[in-house]
Design a protein around this motif. Structure first.
Motif, short mmCIF file in Angstrom:
data_model
loop_
_atom_site.label_atom_id
_atom_site.label_comp_id
_atom_site.label_asym_id
_atom_site.label_seq_id
_atom_site.Cartn_x
_atom_site.Cartn_y
_atom_site.Cartn_z
N ASP A 114 0.82 -1.21 0.00
CA ASP A 114 0.00 0.00 0.00
C ASP A 114 0.86 1.26 0.00
N THR A 115 1.88 1.29 0.86
CA THR A 115 2.76 2.46 0.90
C THR A 115 3.51 2.62 -0.40
N ALA A 116 3.99 1.53 -0.98
CA ALA A 116 4.71 1.61 -2.26
C ALA A 116 3.81 2.20 -3.34
N ALA A 117 2.56 1.77 -3.39
CA ALA A 117 1.63 2.29 -4.40
C ALA A 117 1.38 3.77 -4.18
N ARG A 118 1.25 4.19 -2.93
CA ARG A 118 1.03 5.61 -2.64
C ARG A 118 2.26 6.44 -3.01
N LEU A 119 3.44 5.90 -2.74
CA LEU A 119 4.66 6.61 -3.13
C LEU A 119 4.75 6.80 -4.64
N ARG A 120 4.47 5.73 -5.38
CA ARG A 120 4.54 5.82 -6.83
C ARG A 120 3.53 6.83 -7.38
N GLN A 121 2.31 6.78 -6.88
CA GLN A 121 1.28 7.70 -7.37
C GLN A 121 1.65 9.15 -7.07
N ALA A 122 2.10 9.42 -5.83
CA ALA A 122 2.44 10.79 -5.45
C ALA A 122 3.66 11.29 -6.21
N THR A 123 4.67 10.43 -6.36
CA THR A 123 5.89 10.81 -7.07
C THR A 123 5.59 11.20 -8.51
N LEU A 124 4.82 10.40 -9.21
CA LEU A 124 4.53 10.69 -10.61
C LEU A 124 3.61 11.90 -10.76
N ALA A 125 2.69 12.09 -9.80
CA ALA A 125 1.81 13.26 -9.86
C ALA A 125 2.61 14.55 -9.65
N VAL A 126 3.51 14.55 -8.67
CA VAL A 126 4.31 15.74 -8.40
C VAL A 126 5.28 16.00 -9.55
N TYR A 127 5.92 14.94 -10.06
CA TYR A 127 6.82 15.12 -11.21
C TYR A 127 6.07 15.73 -12.39
N SER A 128 4.90 15.20 -12.70
CA SER A 128 4.16 15.67 -13.87
C SER A 128 3.78 17.15 -13.73
N ARG A 129 3.35 17.55 -12.53
CA ARG A 129 3.03 18.96 -12.30
C ARG A 129 4.28 19.81 -12.48
N GLY A 130 5.40 19.39 -11.86
CA GLY A 130 6.63 20.14 -11.99
C GLY A 130 7.13 20.22 -13.42
N ARG A 131 7.04 19.10 -14.15
CA ARG A 131 7.47 19.07 -15.55
C ARG A 131 6.68 20.08 -16.37
N ASP A 132 5.36 20.14 -16.16
CA ASP A 132 4.52 21.03 -16.95
C ASP A 132 4.80 22.49 -16.62
N ILE A 133 4.99 22.81 -15.35
CA ILE A 133 5.30 24.19 -14.96
C ILE A 133 6.66 24.60 -15.51
N ALA A 134 7.65 23.72 -15.39
CA ALA A 134 8.99 24.03 -15.91
C ALA A 134 8.97 24.22 -17.42
N ARG A 135 8.20 23.37 -18.09
CA ARG A 135 8.14 23.45 -19.57
C ARG A 135 7.61 24.80 -20.02
N GLU A 136 6.64 25.34 -19.29
CA GLU A 136 6.10 26.66 -19.63
C GLU A 136 7.17 27.75 -19.53
N ARG A 137 8.22 27.48 -18.77
CA ARG A 137 9.28 28.46 -18.55
C ARG A 137 10.54 28.12 -19.33
N GLY A 138 10.42 27.22 -20.31
CA GLY A 138 11.54 26.89 -21.17
C GLY A 138 12.56 25.97 -20.56
N ILE A 139 12.15 25.19 -19.56
CA ILE A 139 13.06 24.27 -18.88
C ILE A 139 12.49 22.86 -18.93
N ILE A 140 13.34 21.90 -19.25
CA ILE A 140 12.97 20.48 -19.20
C ILE A 140 13.33 19.93 -17.82
N LEU A 141 12.37 19.32 -17.15
CA LEU A 141 12.63 18.59 -15.91
C LEU A 141 12.87 17.14 -16.30
N ALA A 142 14.15 16.77 -16.41
CA ALA A 142 14.50 15.44 -16.91
C ALA A 142 14.18 14.36 -15.89
N ASP A 143 14.59 14.58 -14.65
CA ASP A 143 14.28 13.64 -13.57
C ASP A 143 14.43 14.36 -12.25
#
Length: 299
Positions: free
Chosen positions: A177-206
């Protein structure tokens, strides 16, 4: 051999108990039982904490994390309680100090990758997988992945290296259960950060995150989406098939492995002090990343 070239002595502050000296941060506990995190200007490379500091680095990381926490709060709560300076703390702690919830930390580095590089590329070149996840043929250094992936790692002590592990190993260590929650939260936060960075001309690679529990609530902790915890690339210079220019400590790494430094990475000798031009160039990269992401000037 690795670790601190010169391990600092922690500053004593009335009412605070020093708990830990990390690569970048000093960790204290206050009388209320909260954690007090102080981000230094230390910089690490190749599992060494170097003897030379990068001016303002700790403040930049702290202020950028606060900026991101505000933009992620609807996805996952964070650990910040206050940015007020503890009574009796040195004036130099201003802007680099966070008073935080004392969480039950989860011993996993939660890494999200949207692009292939670094240790992920090394594994892919051997097995066409990253942390056991199969990837398509034909990817090269800097390739964008079909979708972001969760590639966790073990947390290492200062001077040791994090090791990539499979999702199944994380589930074994912390529970399914904890592993699933970690994966879901990690990918959600990464995706939000990637999209915000992309709007500012920056690639969030990892990037990597740390989480802990406040009761049963999963909470985002430590720093988030900074140049120390993430690979940021200028989007207009992105070119798969080669190493990408980045907003991080690449100047430090490049100098340490150059003939000019005189340092043999494979030896047991600690790395030398950084020259001023490397310090200035590295500080400028941290400032540029902050300014491009936040849209505000660093002062």
């Amino acid at each position: 051999m690795s670790g601190f070239v010169e391990k600092p002595e922690p500053i004593e502050v009335p009412g605070l108990v020093h708990l830990h000296t990390g690569k970048v941060r000093e960790l204290y506990r206050n009388e209320a039982g909260d954690l007090v995190m102080v981000a230094s200007d230390r910089i690490s490379a190749y599992d060494w904490v170097l003897p030379t500091e990068i001016p303002d680095k700790g403040r930049i990381l702290t202020q950028l994390s606060l900026w991101w926490f505000d933009r992620l709060s609807d996805l996952v709560p964070n650990h910040v309680l206050s940015t007020d300076l503890p009574a009796g703390a040195p004036a130099d702690w201003e802007g680099r100090t966070l008073v935080c919830k004392n969480l039950r930390m989860i011993p996993v580095e939660c890494v999200a990758r949207g692009y292939l590089t670094g240790s992920g590329l090394a594994e892919y070149d051997e097995t066409r997988t990253v942390c056991g996840l199969a990837l398509p043929e034909g990817l090269t250094d800097g390739s964008e992945l079909p979708a972001p992936i969760f590639t966790p790692a073990t947390k290492a002590e200062v001077g040791e290296h994090d090791e990539n592990v499979s999702y199944e190993e994380v589930a074994r260590q912390v529970g399914a259960d904890t592993a699933a929650r970690l994966r879901q939260a990690t990918l959600a936060v990464y995706s939000r950060g990637r999209d915000i960075a992309r709007e500012r001309g920056i690639i969030l690679a990892d990037t990597k995150f740390e989480f802990g529990f406040d009761g049963d609530t999963l909470v985002l902790a430590d720093e988030v989406l900074t140049a120390d915890s993430s690979r940021f690339w200028p989007a207009d210079q992105w070119e798969p098939g080669r190493a990408q220019p980045s907003y991080d400590k690449q100047f430090v790494r490049d100098w340490l492995t150059s003939a000019e430094s005189g340092w043999d990475r494979g030896s047991e000798q600690p790395p030398p002090a950084l020259p001023q031009q490397v310090v200035d160039a590295t500080r400028a990269k941290y400032v540029e990343a902050y300014e491009r992401l936040t849209g505000t000037s660093w002062s």
